[in-house]
Design a protein around this motif. Structure first.
Motif, PDB file in Angstrom:
ATOM      1  N   THR A 136     -16.405 -33.560   7.073  1.00 25.31           N
ATOM      2  CA  THR A 136     -15.396 -32.707   6.447  1.00 25.31           C
ATOM      3  C   THR A 136     -14.906 -31.671   7.437  1.00 25.31           C
ATOM      4  OG1 THR A 136     -16.475 -32.977   4.315  1.00 25.31           O
ATOM      5  CG2 THR A 136     -14.939 -31.148   4.522  1.00 25.31           C
ATOM      6  N   CYS A 137     -13.608 -31.400   7.443  1.00 25.24           N
ATOM      7  CA  CYS A 137     -13.051 -30.328   8.256  1.00 25.24           C
ATOM      8  C   CYS A 137     -11.925 -29.660   7.495  1.00 25.24           C
ATOM      9  CB  CYS A 137     -12.547 -30.856   9.599  1.00 25.24           C
ATOM     10  SG  CYS A 137     -11.131 -31.945   9.431  1.00 25.24           S
ATOM     11  N   CYS A 138     -11.631 -28.435   7.852  1.00 22.28           N
ATOM     12  CA  CYS A 138     -10.550 -27.665   7.240  1.00 22.28           C
ATOM     13  C   CYS A 138      -9.437 -27.495   8.263  1.00 22.28           C
ATOM     14  CB  CYS A 138     -11.050 -26.303   6.764  1.00 22.28           C
ATOM     15  SG  CYS A 138     -12.334 -26.407   5.513  1.00 22.28           S
ATOM     16  N   ILE A 139      -8.235 -27.746   7.851  1.00 20.39           N
ATOM     17  CA  ILE A 139      -7.089 -27.635   8.745  1.00 20.39           C
ATOM     18  C   ILE A 139      -6.057 -26.734   8.097  1.00 20.39           C
ATOM     19  CG2 ILE A 139      -7.514 -29.931   9.692  1.00 20.39           C
ATOM     20  CD1 ILE A 139      -5.209 -30.937   7.998  1.00 20.39           C
ATOM     21  N   SER A 140      -5.170 -26.230   8.911  1.00 18.06           N
ATOM     22  CA  SER A 140      -4.064 -25.422   8.401  1.00 18.06           C
ATOM     23  C   SER A 140      -2.875 -25.595   9.327  1.00 18.06           C
ATOM     24  CB  SER A 140      -4.475 -23.943   8.305  1.00 18.06           C
ATOM     25  OG  SER A 140      -4.797 -23.434   9.593  1.00 18.06           O
ATOM     26  N   GLY A 141      -1.749 -25.182   8.868  1.00 21.59           N
ATOM     27  CA  GLY A 141      -0.541 -25.295   9.670  1.00 21.59           C
ATOM     28  C   GLY A 141       0.689 -25.311   8.796  1.00 21.59           C
ATOM     29  N   ASP A 142       1.789 -24.817   9.283  1.00 16.14           N
ATOM     30  CA  ASP A 142       3.040 -24.780   8.551  1.00 16.14           C
ATOM     31  C   ASP A 142       4.151 -25.261   9.476  1.00 16.14           C
ATOM     32  OD1 ASP A 142       4.941 -24.438   6.659  1.00 16.14           O
ATOM     33  OD2 ASP A 142       5.034 -22.239   6.823  1.00 16.14           O
TER      34      ASP A 142
ATOM     35  N   LEU B 232     -23.704 -35.219   6.261  1.00 13.98           N
ATOM     36  CA  LEU B 232     -23.386 -34.321   7.360  1.00 13.98           C
ATOM     37  C   LEU B 232     -22.032 -33.707   7.123  1.00 13.98           C
ATOM     38  CD1 LEU B 232     -24.579 -36.561  10.295  1.00 13.98           C
ATOM     39  CD2 LEU B 232     -25.844 -34.786   9.081  1.00 13.98           C
ATOM     40  N   PHE B 233     -21.960 -32.437   7.405  1.00 13.32           N
ATOM     41  CA  PHE B 233     -20.705 -31.724   7.235  1.00 13.32           C
ATOM     42  C   PHE B 233     -20.325 -31.095   8.574  1.00 13.32           C
ATOM     43  CE2 PHE B 233     -22.951 -31.682   3.264  1.00 13.32           C
ATOM     44  CZ  PHE B 233     -22.002 -32.159   2.403  1.00 13.32           C
ATOM     45  N   ALA B 234     -19.168 -31.436   9.047  1.00 16.81           N
ATOM     46  CA  ALA B 234     -18.653 -30.837  10.274  1.00 16.81           C
ATOM     47  C   ALA B 234     -17.352 -30.148   9.949  1.00 16.81           C
ATOM     48  CB  ALA B 234     -18.437 -31.888  11.353  1.00 16.81           C
ATOM     49  N   GLN B 235     -17.241 -28.893  10.326  1.00 19.89           N
ATOM     50  CA  GLN B 235     -16.021 -28.147  10.011  1.00 19.89           C
ATOM     51  C   GLN B 235     -15.248 -27.875  11.288  1.00 19.89           C
ATOM     52  OE1 GLN B 235     -16.547 -24.586   7.757  1.00 19.89           O
ATOM     53  NE2 GLN B 235     -14.615 -23.745   8.389  1.00 19.89           N
ATOM     54  N   PHE B 236     -13.987 -28.183  11.246  1.00 15.18           N
ATOM     55  CA  PHE B 236     -13.108 -27.884  12.364  1.00 15.18           C
ATOM     56  C   PHE B 236     -11.975 -27.022  11.856  1.00 15.18           C
ATOM     57  CE2 PHE B 236     -15.392 -31.039  14.550  1.00 15.18           C
ATOM     58  CZ  PHE B 236     -15.546 -32.100  13.686  1.00 15.18           C
ATOM     59  N   CYS B 237     -11.719 -25.944  12.519  1.00 16.65           N
ATOM     60  CA  CYS B 237     -10.650 -25.026  12.109  1.00 16.65           C
ATOM     61  C   CYS B 237      -9.490 -25.171  13.083  1.00 16.65           C
ATOM     62  CB  CYS B 237     -11.152 -23.581  12.099  1.00 16.65           C
ATOM     63  SG  CYS B 237     -12.546 -23.349  10.978  1.00 16.65           S
TER      64      CYS B 237
ATOM     65  N   THR C  89     -19.557 -26.180   4.785  1.00 18.67           N
ATOM     66  CA  THR C  89     -19.008 -25.552   5.996  1.00 18.67           C
ATOM     67  C   THR C  89     -19.772 -26.070   7.202  1.00 18.67           C
ATOM     68  OG1 THR C  89     -20.520 -23.674   5.901  1.00 18.67           O
ATOM     69  CG2 THR C  89     -18.479 -23.497   4.620  1.00 18.67           C
ATOM     70  N   ALA C  90     -19.320 -25.679   8.376  1.00 20.15           N
ATOM     71  CA  ALA C  90     -20.002 -26.096   9.608  1.00 20.15           C
ATOM     72  C   ALA C  90     -21.382 -25.465   9.713  1.00 20.15           C
ATOM     73  CB  ALA C  90     -19.149 -25.719  10.829  1.00 20.15           C
ATOM     74  N   GLU C  91     -21.534 -24.260   9.167  1.00 16.62           N
ATOM     75  CA  GLU C  91     -22.826 -23.580   9.251  1.00 16.62           C
ATOM     76  C   GLU C  91     -23.740 -23.921   8.095  1.00 16.62           C
ATOM     77  OE1 GLU C  91     -19.966 -22.028   9.183  1.00 16.62           O
ATOM     78  OE2 GLU C  91     -19.608 -21.433  11.277  1.00 16.62           O
ATOM     79  N   GLY C  92     -23.194 -24.428   6.966  1.00 18.99           N
ATOM     80  CA  GLY C  92     -24.047 -24.704   5.814  1.00 18.99           C
ATOM     81  C   GLY C  92     -23.223 -24.966   4.568  1.00 18.99           C
ATOM     82  N   ILE C  93     -23.579 -24.239   3.505  1.00 19.48           N
ATOM     83  CA  ILE C  93     -22.945 -24.443   2.188  1.00 19.48           C
ATOM     84  C   ILE C  93     -22.492 -23.092   1.664  1.00 19.48           C
ATOM     85  CG2 ILE C  93     -23.314 -25.235  -0.177  1.00 19.48           C
ATOM     86  CD1 ILE C  93     -25.399 -27.127   0.891  1.00 19.48           C
ATOM     87  N   ARG C  94     -21.290 -23.085   1.110  1.00 15.89           N
ATOM     88  CA  ARG C  94     -20.707 -21.856   0.582  1.00 15.89           C
ATOM     89  C   ARG C  94     -20.481 -22.017  -0.927  1.00 15.89           C
ATOM     90  NH1 ARG C  94     -15.330 -19.637   0.304  1.00 15.89           N
ATOM     91  NH2 ARG C  94     -15.288 -17.405   0.767  1.00 15.89           N
TER      92      ARG C  94
ATOM     93  N   LYS D 297      -7.772 -32.715   0.135  1.00 17.32           N
ATOM     94  CA  LYS D 297      -7.604 -31.759  -0.958  1.00 17.32           C
ATOM     95  C   LYS D 297      -7.269 -30.398  -0.350  1.00 17.32           C
ATOM     96  CE  LYS D 297     -10.569 -33.828  -4.472  1.00 17.32           C
ATOM     97  NZ  LYS D 297     -11.734 -33.610  -5.380  1.00 17.32           N
ATOM     98  N   GLY D 298      -5.980 -30.066  -0.395  1.00 18.17           N
ATOM     99  CA  GLY D 298      -5.556 -28.784   0.181  1.00 18.17           C
ATOM    100  C   GLY D 298      -5.789 -28.768   1.669  1.00 18.17           C
TER     101      GLY D 298
END
Length: 1398
Positions: A1316-1322, A1286-1291, A1198-1203, A1347-1348
């Motif tokens: 890495t970033c996470c996206i969504s949308g329909d 480095l991990f960068a998360q964008f929502c 994640t942007a803040e760390g690891i989940r 992946k998803g």
């Protein structure tokens, strides 16, 4: 011996004053010098002629001239002196004597004074010439004074090449082999030794091999020139016969390597009337002189025929028989010619009887032969069959054929013996015969037809006279043409019985002499001895031959016979009567051998010996029979009575043998059985050890290792004897007196810097084996290298079609530090290229090599690794063909009668001293507290005492003391363990199976019969019949019948009344097996026999179950479900079984309450309840839901760390969980956040550091057991191997959420960058990555993965060009969004600006 010329250059002279002394001094010094030069340096024109050489000869000439003049003057003075002394003198006295002395003295002084100046001048001139000579010698080009010479030596001997040189200054010497410089450092230790002493050059070549045959040369070079010498060394192989430069060796060198057998010729088993092929294979193509291959059967040469074909290909020779008969049985030998003789192999071919047309009929006879052939009769003999079909053979039928397929019987009644005359044949015709055996069950198949035989007069050749004439021509004259004209023939003579048997007699006589030209026939008359009454025997058919067989003679009576001759003119007078002849006694079979002894031979054969028959009785042969111990069936070993070796037996099986004698009367009774013998390889001395290796070396000691013999001799190796040899000495010395048990030994008391070689021999129960070949030369020099030494004892087990297991021993020398791993190298047979098998070093001393090519041959070797690097390789393993051998056994899993889980392995090929070695995970023997082993015969069993998850793993087993590797392994999995434990429980707690449940019958007299049927029970089975809690016993009113054999239990009740109503239970026990069956006879209404209870299924559904007594239900009986007194319509009820079920697919708070099931009819009702309102019950259900549905832990950046999270089907407030890091319980805080959703349980690590690496565990406790899920945050995947990920998360949520992230990150060169970033949308948005506002092309180091909702871009081996601003652009039809991050790349050691500011 002349001094070297170089000595002259270092010699100096001093000249003394004085005329005579100077000359003598010059002569004393210069003459030896010049004599040396004249001997050592003869002047030879055209051979190494130089100016220096010419000057030396001039100096020698000057010296000779001076010496000649001096000697001339001396002679003249001597003559003058003698003349003066010899003259007569007148004057006598002292005065004259004084005068004479004075004159002589004065003459001498005058002569000396006159010559002093000339001699001084000559001495000066000679000194100048010597100085010039010394100067010439001090600077001369090299010259080969004595050149190299040709050498021819035997293999494994040493050779010394020597030459003598002259040169000043001392030259540089270089040796060459076939034009290539010899470097002793690149050759094996001690191979070459070079010396240069006083101008003599030597090259020592130790332990010559065929590869050392070459042209050797030496180059001598200094500033004034160079010289060369050449010589050829020929290394010859010893062939144990004639060796050297003879024609045989020469032929071998010309034609190349001769072919030899590649595999052993094995016994072959065939059947009558079926084809068989015997093939042998060769190691290489047959040479031209080897193609004349011959085959033999029992020593008789075989040739091609209609039934037999012989083929010879390049690497294969075969013998094919298209239709086998028992006559084809025997030992077959194949011979391959060689230059010094031949190679041969032999194998036994067994031909079994064909299936008889009638069951129980005997086997067919064999070896049908014709003897004593005449014009119209002959004698036929054969051998009785080995197999009688189960009943004795009482006779034989003979059939004949005249060149057609039609066979005509020759006898109406069976012949009792294996020999019989055949009459009524026609002269000139060709016949074949065959025989059938008869017993009480029927007639056998016919034997093989005899060889064709033509009926003719055997004396015809004797009546033909040959007269040679005119250079080889012949005149053939028949004696019949010389016979006189005789009308009435003379009577025959010498009437006698040539053969007498029980049921026939053969009468023979001689033809009358003279016999006349007309053909003769004969009539035989017989008479009882003592009477004069003669009876014609063959009145109807005359006999054409002087032989006649008579049958049906009365036993016990004596007969006399006489014969009459007849021709076309009439009948002669009778011959003289024969002596009285009595019919022979019954021919008895021979007695069997008295003692049969069996001895081991090979893994599949046994050698038999027995005593010869007494009274000089010689049988036709012997039939051998064998029987496996524990069985009753005897097997026929041979159908041709010629063998004493029993082939084709099963290794490891135990057999007994018996023997029967064979003669014309048939087959004898069986001999006494031999002692039982287990078929295994006979014990013999082992072969030689091999492949010596230096494992460690000190100043005065060496540690030597070697491989075990390839052939152990069928027994355990008891030890080894080691010898050592100093390369500078002649004799070998023993290292040990007592045998060494291990194959590694430390040899002490050695001399540092010397070269040693070693050899060894092995010992077993049969004795000491052959001595091995010598090892390579090893130098005794202390090892100081930082790398580890070579591993040793590289071997393989579990060879299968595509894999094998490698094992080795750790090196004895570890170098600068402990061994940290091993690299495995592989090489195909015939190739010299070694390939590394494992990319990463392995820590253990074993490895499974997989994905190998089936059928290929490989070699393996191992290198050890420590912190200083990789050490030298081990010796290669033995070549191994990667394929599963026939009859390979695997480990068998099972459960024994006691319910113990076991693993069993069988090895028929083991020897008497072999042992089974079990190990777990290849780390040693299993824990004896958890397992036990049982070995019996050739089978071993590993028993798990209390099988549990601790026993999971890989189990392997090896068999010791065998020539061919025998091993197997099996991995015990959780699934297998569960199934085996289930079977074990059923065995330890067996249930008696029910066939028919309780039944109620009303008998004619009003009696009530209660009965049930179970499986058949043993006589020890017990029955306890319980009625309403009390055990019943059989009484007249309540009669109990228990039929154990049929499993029938019945209770007959007279006058059934209300007191007999209740519950009947039959309790059965038969050994460990038991069960009970209940019958309820209650009229007061339906009732539950199982109360309401709950359980959780694998799908996390709650299932409520109960059961009513189905036998007490009526058609109008109702079954209902209630929740908090309200009807629940989802419940089910099965009227056949009485089972009620209620399924709650997803438990929620709304499902909280009291559940009740009610069964009722007109007789009453019964209820059962379950309270799901208690917190403990719901919590337990929740924990079970969680434990059953929780999936393995996953890691998400994640942007803040690891989940870290686990997915569950749902989560409720009742579920209690705990997180652990390295066995330390975690609590939520600033760096750690723990929580849950309806489908996840998670732990969030904020701003992770190196201290956050390690194992994380999620624990779920259900009140009894804890359920754990673990994952390892080791750092390779998320912290990197000395690199930063480095991990960068964008929502993103287009048109809904605008989240921009402008962040700067730093990274070092050659590291891996992951964004890495996470996206969504329909609908799902389109994705585009940019670098410095240019579209990123994903190839080479740039890769993207989706992946998803997670989108990842990976940049491998980061460089300075990767610095810049990276952004991602996503859009769909509703809108778009952008996120960006800045990456700065620095070199290692540089401190980024951002860090300095911090």
């Amino acid at each position: 011996m002349s001094l070297p010329c170089t000595a002259v250059s270092s010699h100096s002279y001093r000249w003394l004053a004085g005329p005579r002394h100077d000359l003598e001094h010059a002569r004393s010094h210069l003459c030896p010098l010049l004599s040396v030069c004249s001997c050592v340096l003869p002047y030879t024109p055209g051979v190494y002629t130089t100016k220096t050489h010419k000057g030396l000869h001039q100096l020698w000439l000057f010296y000779n001239i001076g010496c000649c003049r001096e000697s001339k003057l001396r002679r003249e003075a001597t003559v003058v002196e003698l003349e003066k002394r010899g003259q007569k003198r007148v004057r006598f006295g002292n005065e004259m004597e004084k005068l004479e002395k004075a004159v002589i003295r004065n003459c001498r002084l005058l002569r000396v004074r006159a010559d002093r100046k000339a001699f001084r001048k000559k001495a000066v001139e000679k000194a100048c010439r010597e100085k010039e000579y010394i100067k010439l010698l001090s600077s001369r080009a090299p010259m080969i004074w004595i050149p190299l010479r040709v050498h021819a030596v035997w293999e494994r001997m040493g050779v010394k090449l020597t030459c003598t040189i002259l040169a000043s200054p001392p030259p540089q010497v270089t040796w060459y082999k076939n034009g290539i410089r010899i470097d002793p450092r690149l050759a094996p230790a001690g191979k070459y030794k070079m010396q240069n002493k006083f101008g003599m050059l030597t090259l020592d070549i130790n332990r010559c091999s065929l590869e050392d045959s070459a042209e050797y040369s030496v180059e001598v070079k200094n500033p004034y020139g160079e010289a060369y010498s050449f010589a050829t060394v020929l290394v010859r192989k010893y062939y144990e016969k004639e060796s050297g430069f003879d024609s045989e060796i020469y032929k071998r060198l010309l034609i190349g390597q001769e072919a030899d057998f590649a595999i052993l010729l094995k016994p072959l088993f065939s059947r009558e009337k079926e084809p068989f092929t015997l093939s042998c294979f060769f190691s290489s193509d047959l040479l031209e002189h080897q193609r004349d291959i011959t085959w033999f059967r029992d020593g008789k040469l075989l040739k091609e025929s209609q039934r037999r074909s012989i083929k010879c290909l390049d690497r294969e020779a075969s013998l094919t028989v298209s239709c086998a008969y028992k006559e084809d049985e025997g030992f077959y030998t194949v011979r391959v010619p060689t230059l010094d003789g031949y190679h041969e192999q032999r194998a036994y071919v067994f031909v079994q009887d064909a299936a008889a047309a009638t069951a129980g009929a005997p086997g067919s006879p064999l070896n049908v032969k014709s003897q004593d052939v005449n014009k119209d009769c002959l004698l036929l003999s054969w051998v009785a069959p080995s197999h009688n079909g189960g009943s004795p053979v009482f006779g034989y039928f003979i059939e004949r054929s005249v060149g057609t397929d039609e066979w005509v019987p020759c006898n109406e009644m069976p012949v009792k013996t294996c020999r019989c005359p055949v009459l009524g044949l026609t002269e000139g015709k060709t016949y074949q015969f065959r025989v059938k055996a008869v017993n009480h069950s029927g007639t056998s198949n016919p034997s093989k037809a005899s060889d064709p035989v033509t009926m003719k007069d055997p004396n015809e050749e004797k009546r033909v006279m040959t007269i040679p004439y005119d250079d080889g021509k012949k005149i053939m004259i028949s004696k019949d043409e010389l016979e006189g004209k005789i009308k009435i023939p003379l009577p025959p003579t010498n009437v006698h019985a040539s053969e007498i048997r029980e049921d026939y007699m053969v009468l023979s006589w001689d033809e009358p002499d003279p016999r006349g030209k007309e053909p003769l026939s004969y009539y035989v008359e017989k008479s009882i001895a003592g009477s004069n009454s003669w009876q014609n025997v063959n009145l109807e058919t005359a006999v054409n031959s002087p032989r006649f067989a008579l049958f049906d003679l009365v036993k016990g009576k004596s007969y006399c016979f006489r014969v009459r001759s007849a021709n076309k003119y009439g009948v002669s007078e009778p011959s003289l009567p024969s002596e009285p002849i009595t019919a022979g006694a019954k021919l008895a079979t021979l007695p069997p051998p008295s003692q049969v002894l069996a001895f081991r031979d090979t893994k599949t054969s046994v050698v038999l010996h027995w005593d010869k028959l007494k009274d000089a009785q010689e049988p036709l042969g012997y039939y051998i029979y064998c029987r496996e111990v524990g069985t009753d069936e005897w097997q026929t070993v041979n159908n041709k009575p010629v063998t004493f070796t029993v082939p084709g037996l099963q290794t490891g099986k135990e057999y007994v043998f018996c023997v029967k004698s064979v003669n014309e009367a048939g087959v004898s009774d069986s001999s006494p059985e031999s002692d039982p013998i287990i078929v295994r390889q006979a014990i013999s001395r082992p072969s030689a050890p091999r492949d010596f290796a230096l494992l460690s070396c000190g100043k005065n000691d060496m540690t030597i290792g070697w491989k075990a013999p390839k052939r152990k001799g069928g027994g355990r190796i008891l030890g080894y004897f080691l010898d050592q040899h100093d390369a500078d000495e002649l004799d070998w010395h023993e290292v040990n007196i007592k045998p060494i048990a291990q194959r590694v030994y430390k040899v002490t008391n050695l001399n540092e810097g010397r070269f040693y070689e070693f050899r060894a021999c092995a010992m077993n129960m049969a004795g000491v084996g052959t001595v091995s070949e010598s090892s390579d030369l090893f130098k005794c020099e202390e090892w100081s290298m930082p790398q580890p030494g070579p591993p040793y004892d590289v071997r393989f087990t579990e060879v299968r079609d595509a894999s094998l297991m490698l094992h080795w021993q750790a090196p004895l020398y570890i170098g600068a530090g402990p061994v940290t791993g091993y690299y495995i190298e592989i090489c195909e047979e015939g190739s010299e290229e070694w390939k590394q098998l494992n990319k990463q070093p392995i820590a253990s001393t074993h490895m499974r090599a997989s994905d190998l090519e089936k059928g290929k041959c490989y070699n393996f070797r191992v290198r050890a690794l420590n912190k200083a690097g990789t050490g030298p390789p081990s010796l290669p393993s033995d070549p191994v063909v990667v394929e599963t051998k026939p009859d390979t056994n695997e480990i068998e899993l099972g459960v024994d009668k006691e319910g113990f889980i076991y693993m069993a392995f069988e090895a028929p090929d083991m020897c008497d001293s072999s042992e089974f070695i079990w190990s777990k995970d290849y780390e040693g023997s299993p824990d004896p507290n958890r397992v036990s082993t049982e070995d019996k015969d050739n089978k071993s069993k590993l028993i798990l005492k209390n099988a549990s998850e601790e026993d999971l793993g890989t189990y392997s087993v090896e068999v010791t003391d065998v020539d061919d590797e025998i091993s197997a392994s099996h991995t015990l999995t959780q699934e297998e363990l569960d199934n085996l434990r289930k079977i074990s429980h059923e065995i330890r707690n067996p249930l008696i199976q029910l066939i028919s449940g309780w039944n109620i019958d009303v008998l004619e007299k009003g009696e009530v019969r209660l009965w049930l049927e179970v499986e058949a029970l043993s006589p020890d089975a017990e029955l306890h019949l319980i009625f309403n809690g009390k055990e019943l016993s059989s009484t007249p009113t309540h009669k109990i019948n228990f039929d154990r054999a049929n499993g029938l239990i019945e209770l007959i009740i007279q006058n059934f009344c209300d007191d007999d109503k209740g519950t009947y239970t039959a309790q059965l026990q038969d050994g460990k097996a038991k069960n009970q069956f209940t019958l309820s006879l209650i009229d007061d209404g339906p009732h539950f026999i199982e109360n309401l209870q709950w359980k959780v299924t694998e799908d996390c559904e709650v299932l409520l179950t109960c059961k009513v007594c189905a036998s007490n239900m009526k058609k109008d009986t109702n079954f209902k479900w209630f929740l908090d007194k309200k009807a629940h319509l989802d419940g089910l009820y099965d009227s056949q079984t009485g089972a009620g079920t209620l399924r709650i697919k997803k438990l929620t708070k709304e499902d909280k309450g009291i559940y009740k099931a009610v069964v009722s009819d007109d007789r009453g009702e019964d209820t059962t309840e379950l309270d799901l309102t208690k917190e403990g019950t719901l919590a337990g259900l929740g924990i079970l839901f969680l434990a059953l549905s929780a999936k393995p832990l996953k890691i998400q950046p994640t942007a803040e760390g690891i989940r870290i999270y686990s997915e569950v089907k749902y989560y409720t407030d009742y579920m209690k969980t705990t997180w652990y890091h390295k066995e330390k319980r975690l609590e939520s805080g600033e760096k750690l956040k723990a929580g849950s959703t309806m489908d996840q349980i998670w732990l969030h690590i904020l701003n992770p550091t190196d201290s956050d690496k390690g194992k994380y565990t999620l624990e779920i406790f259900d009140g009894k057991d804890s359920h754990k899920l673990s994952t390892d945050l080791s750092g390779k995947d998320f912290f990197g191997d000395q690199s930063l990920f480095l991990f960068a998360q964008f929502c993103f949520q287009p048109l809904a959420v605008n989240c921009h992230c402008n962040t700067v990150f730093t990274v070092f060169l050659k590291q891996t960058l992951c964004l890495t970033c996470c996206i969504s949308g329909d609908p799902y948005p389109e994705i585009t990555w940019f670098k410095n506002d240019k579209v990123v092309v994903f190839k080479d180091r740039y890769k993207m993965e989706v992946k998803g909702i997670v989108v990842t871009i990976t940049i491998e081996r980061v460089c300075s060009d990767d610095t810049g601003k990276y952004s991602i652009f996503v859009k769909n039809k509703y809108g778009s969004e952008t996120g960006q991050v800045t990456i700065s790349v620095y070199k290692h050691g540089e401190e980024p600006i951002e860090l300095r500011e911090k």
